[in-house]
Design a protein around this motif. Structure first.
Motif, PDB file in Angstrom:
ATOM      1  N   SER A   1       0.843  -1.192   0.000  1.00 56.30           N
ATOM      2  CA  SER A   1       0.000   0.000   0.000  1.00 56.30           C
ATOM      3  C   SER A   1       0.877   1.240   0.000  1.00 56.30           C
ATOM      4  CB  SER A   1      -0.912   0.020   1.233  1.00 56.30           C
ATOM      5  OG  SER A   1      -1.619   1.247   1.291  1.00 56.30           O
ATOM      6  N   ALA A   2       0.393   2.280  -0.743  1.00 52.66           N
ATOM      7  CA  ALA A   2       1.035   3.581  -0.757  1.00 52.66           C
ATOM      8  C   ALA A   2       0.021   4.670  -0.423  1.00 52.66           C
ATOM      9  CB  ALA A   2       1.654   3.846  -2.117  1.00 52.66           C
ATOM     10  N   VAL A   3      -1.083   4.262   0.216  1.00 56.86           N
ATOM     11  CA  VAL A   3      -2.158   5.199   0.539  1.00 56.86           C
ATOM     12  C   VAL A   3      -1.884   5.835   1.901  1.00 56.86           C
ATOM     13  CG1 VAL A   3      -4.634   5.446   0.947  1.00 56.86           C
ATOM     14  CG2 VAL A   3      -3.795   3.862  -0.801  1.00 56.86           C
ATOM     15  N   LEU A   4      -2.013   7.168   1.955  1.00 62.43           N
ATOM     16  CA  LEU A   4      -1.816   7.874   3.217  1.00 62.43           C
ATOM     17  C   LEU A   4      -3.052   7.686   4.107  1.00 62.43           C
ATOM     18  CD1 LEU A   4      -0.181  11.271   2.122  1.00 62.43           C
ATOM     19  CD2 LEU A   4       0.945   9.245   3.007  1.00 62.43           C
ATOM     20  N   THR A   5      -2.849   7.385   5.315  1.00 67.30           N
ATOM     21  CA  THR A   5      -3.931   7.239   6.301  1.00 67.30           C
ATOM     22  C   THR A   5      -4.193   8.588   6.961  1.00 67.30           C
ATOM     23  OG1 THR A   5      -2.404   6.727   8.102  1.00 67.30           O
ATOM     24  CG2 THR A   5      -3.158   4.876   6.718  1.00 67.30           C
ATOM     25  N   PRO A   6      -5.322   8.704   7.658  1.00 72.51           N
ATOM     26  CA  PRO A   6      -5.560   9.955   8.402  1.00 72.51           C
ATOM     27  C   PRO A   6      -4.437  10.267   9.385  1.00 72.51           C
ATOM     28  CG  PRO A   6      -7.590   8.700   8.223  1.00 72.51           C
ATOM     29  CD  PRO A   6      -6.505   7.811   7.677  1.00 72.51           C
TER      30      PRO A   6
ATOM     31  N   VAL B   1       8.106   5.487   5.003  1.00 70.14           N
ATOM     32  CA  VAL B   1       8.662   6.680   4.361  1.00 70.14           C
ATOM     33  C   VAL B   1       9.297   7.518   5.465  1.00 70.14           C
ATOM     34  CG1 VAL B   1       8.128   8.889   3.261  1.00 70.14           C
ATOM     35  CG2 VAL B   1       7.138   6.788   2.366  1.00 70.14           C
ATOM     36  N   GLU B   2      10.489   7.949   5.226  1.00 72.02           N
ATOM     37  CA  GLU B   2      11.194   8.835   6.166  1.00 72.02           C
ATOM     38  C   GLU B   2      11.296  10.210   5.515  1.00 72.02           C
ATOM     39  OE1 GLU B   2      14.943   7.241   7.324  1.00 72.02           O
ATOM     40  OE2 GLU B   2      14.088   5.414   8.207  1.00 72.02           O
ATOM     41  N   LEU B   3      10.741  11.201   6.165  1.00 72.60           N
ATOM     42  CA  LEU B   3      10.847  12.575   5.687  1.00 72.60           C
ATOM     43  C   LEU B   3      11.927  13.252   6.541  1.00 72.60           C
ATOM     44  CD1 LEU B   3       7.922  14.956   4.784  1.00 72.60           C
ATOM     45  CD2 LEU B   3       9.954  15.793   5.910  1.00 72.60           C
TER      46      LEU B   3
ATOM     47  N   ILE C   1       6.627   0.276  -5.418  1.00 74.39           N
ATOM     48  CA  ILE C   1       5.873   0.656  -4.231  1.00 74.39           C
ATOM     49  C   ILE C   1       6.652   1.643  -3.366  1.00 74.39           C
ATOM     50  CG2 ILE C   1       6.655  -1.204  -2.726  1.00 74.39           C
ATOM     51  CD1 ILE C   1       3.059   0.112  -3.047  1.00 74.39           C
ATOM     52  N   ALA C   2       7.976   1.519  -3.358  1.00 69.59           N
ATOM     53  CA  ALA C   2       8.789   2.475  -2.600  1.00 69.59           C
ATOM     54  C   ALA C   2       8.659   3.875  -3.178  1.00 69.59           C
ATOM     55  CB  ALA C   2      10.246   2.040  -2.609  1.00 69.59           C
ATOM     56  N   LEU C   3       8.652   3.965  -4.513  1.00 71.91           N
ATOM     57  CA  LEU C   3       8.509   5.271  -5.162  1.00 71.91           C
ATOM     58  C   LEU C   3       7.108   5.837  -4.947  1.00 71.91           C
ATOM     59  CD1 LEU C   3       9.629   7.487  -6.982  1.00 71.91           C
ATOM     60  CD2 LEU C   3       8.977   6.091  -8.958  1.00 71.91           C
ATOM     61  N   ALA C   4       6.089   4.986  -5.005  1.00 72.93           N
ATOM     62  CA  ALA C   4       4.710   5.453  -4.825  1.00 72.93           C
ATOM     63  C   ALA C   4       4.501   5.989  -3.414  1.00 72.93           C
ATOM     64  CB  ALA C   4       3.725   4.310  -5.118  1.00 72.93           C
ATOM     65  N   ARG C   5       5.056   5.368  -2.409  1.00 72.53           N
ATOM     66  CA  ARG C   5       4.909   5.852  -1.027  1.00 72.53           C
ATOM     67  C   ARG C   5       5.577   7.219  -0.848  1.00 72.53           C
ATOM     68  NH1 ARG C   5       6.326  -0.119   1.535  1.00 72.53           N
ATOM     69  NH2 ARG C   5       4.179  -0.940   1.421  1.00 72.53           N
TER      70      ARG C   5
ATOM     71  N   LEU D   1      12.398   9.620   1.759  1.00 70.68           N
ATOM     72  CA  LEU D   1      12.947   8.287   1.496  1.00 70.68           C
ATOM     73  C   LEU D   1      11.816   7.261   1.486  1.00 70.68           C
ATOM     74  CD1 LEU D   1      15.883   8.502   4.084  1.00 70.68           C
ATOM     75  CD2 LEU D   1      15.904   9.218   1.696  1.00 70.68           C
ATOM     76  N   GLY D   2      11.615   6.588   0.346  1.00 62.54           N
ATOM     77  CA  GLY D   2      10.624   5.519   0.247  1.00 62.54           C
ATOM     78  C   GLY D   2      11.292   4.160   0.394  1.00 62.54           C
ATOM     79  N   ARG D   3      10.721   3.277   1.308  1.00 60.69           N
ATOM     80  CA  ARG D   3      11.351   1.980   1.580  1.00 60.69           C
ATOM     81  C   ARG D   3      10.285   0.875   1.624  1.00 60.69           C
ATOM     82  NH1 ARG D   3      15.000   4.784   0.294  1.00 60.69           N
ATOM     83  NH2 ARG D   3      16.834   5.352   1.530  1.00 60.69           N
ATOM     84  N   THR D   4      10.768  -0.389   1.542  1.00 56.32           N
ATOM     85  CA  THR D   4       9.878  -1.562   1.601  1.00 56.32           C
ATOM     86  C   THR D   4      10.497  -2.625   2.504  1.00 56.32           C
ATOM     87  OG1 THR D   4      10.914  -2.733  -0.239  1.00 56.32           O
ATOM     88  CG2 THR D   4       9.217  -1.118  -0.801  1.00 56.32           C
TER      89      THR D   4
END
Length: 228
Positions: free
Chosen positions: A125-130, A216-218, A167-171, A152-155
């Motif tokens: 999943s790459a969908v953001l939750t609330p 994902v690490e921002l 999926i890493a890029l989509a997240r 940073l997108g990771r799996t």
């Protein structure tokens, strides 16, 4: 004593005086013979070739002893050990070190430690939750003044490499797009780093560990005068 006897005595005295004078005037035969022998056995003078003078004027000629030059030993005058000058190799002069730099001004600080916001995702999943959106909203003001942002997108390690990279890029893109809705003007130095099957935060042997790796690490850095 008669006259004849006196005359005889006078003649005898005269003969004695004459004999004494003649014996003193004649050389002794033995002395003359010795001189003759010594003269006949005298050694002839010795001559040989020798160097005369020294330096540019030196030349060779025949000389007769004892007029020939005498060889002398050449010696080097050496002072006693106590008087010998001791030579020490002097080290090269060391240039004076630069004066210590003045203390840095208070406005110049050490490199600031980046801050990190972590978002965990469900499997595939790459969908953001609330919860994700609320977390971004709480940092939106600070992120609007950040100097640099890296997403940073990771799996986890489940599945093949190509799907995990996607999926890493989509997240990472989902977090960036929502952040742009909150902060229309992002820092110029904002970029995405997406890597699947890489850079795990925990072991993939358990579900808890895999959940930490699906993330994902921002990462952002604030200016010195601003703090979130």
């Amino acid at each position: 004593m008669n006259q004849a006897h006196q005359m005889a005595m006078a003649c005898a005295s005269a003969l004695t005086i004459l004999f004494s004078l003649s014996s003193c005037s004649l050389p002794a035969p033995q002395q003359a013979d010795t001189r003759a022998k010594s003269g006949s056995m005298a050694t002839p003078p010795v001559s040989h070739i020798a160097q005369l003078d020294h330096g540019p004027g030196a030349h060779f000629a025949q000389c007769i002893e004892p007029a020939c030059p005498v060889k002398t030993l050449k010696t080097l005058a050496v002072a006693a050990n106590d008087d010998m000058p001791v030579l020490h190799s002097s080290p090269r002069p060391v240039p004076p070190s630069a004066p210590p730099q003045a203390a840095q001004k208070s406005s110049v600080e050490a490199p600031r430690k980046p801050q990190v916001i972590v978002f965990q995702f469900a499997t595939d999943s790459a969908v953001l939750t609330p919860a994700h959106k609320a977390l971004l909203s709480s940092h939106a003001h600070a992120l609007g003044f950040a100097e640099r942002i890296v997403i940073l997108g990771r799996t986890d390690d489940v599945g093949a490499a190509h799907p995990n990279q996607a999926i890493a890029l989509a997240r990472a893109a989902a977090v960036r797009d929502h952040l742009k809705r909150l902060v229309p003007v992002l820092p110029t130095d904002t970029r995405i780093d997406a890597r699947g099957l890489c850079c795990y935060a925990a072991s993939n042997d358990t579900e808890e560990g895999r959940a930490q790796n699906r993330r994902v690490e921002l990462v952002f850095t604030m200016p010195a005068e601003l703090k979130p």
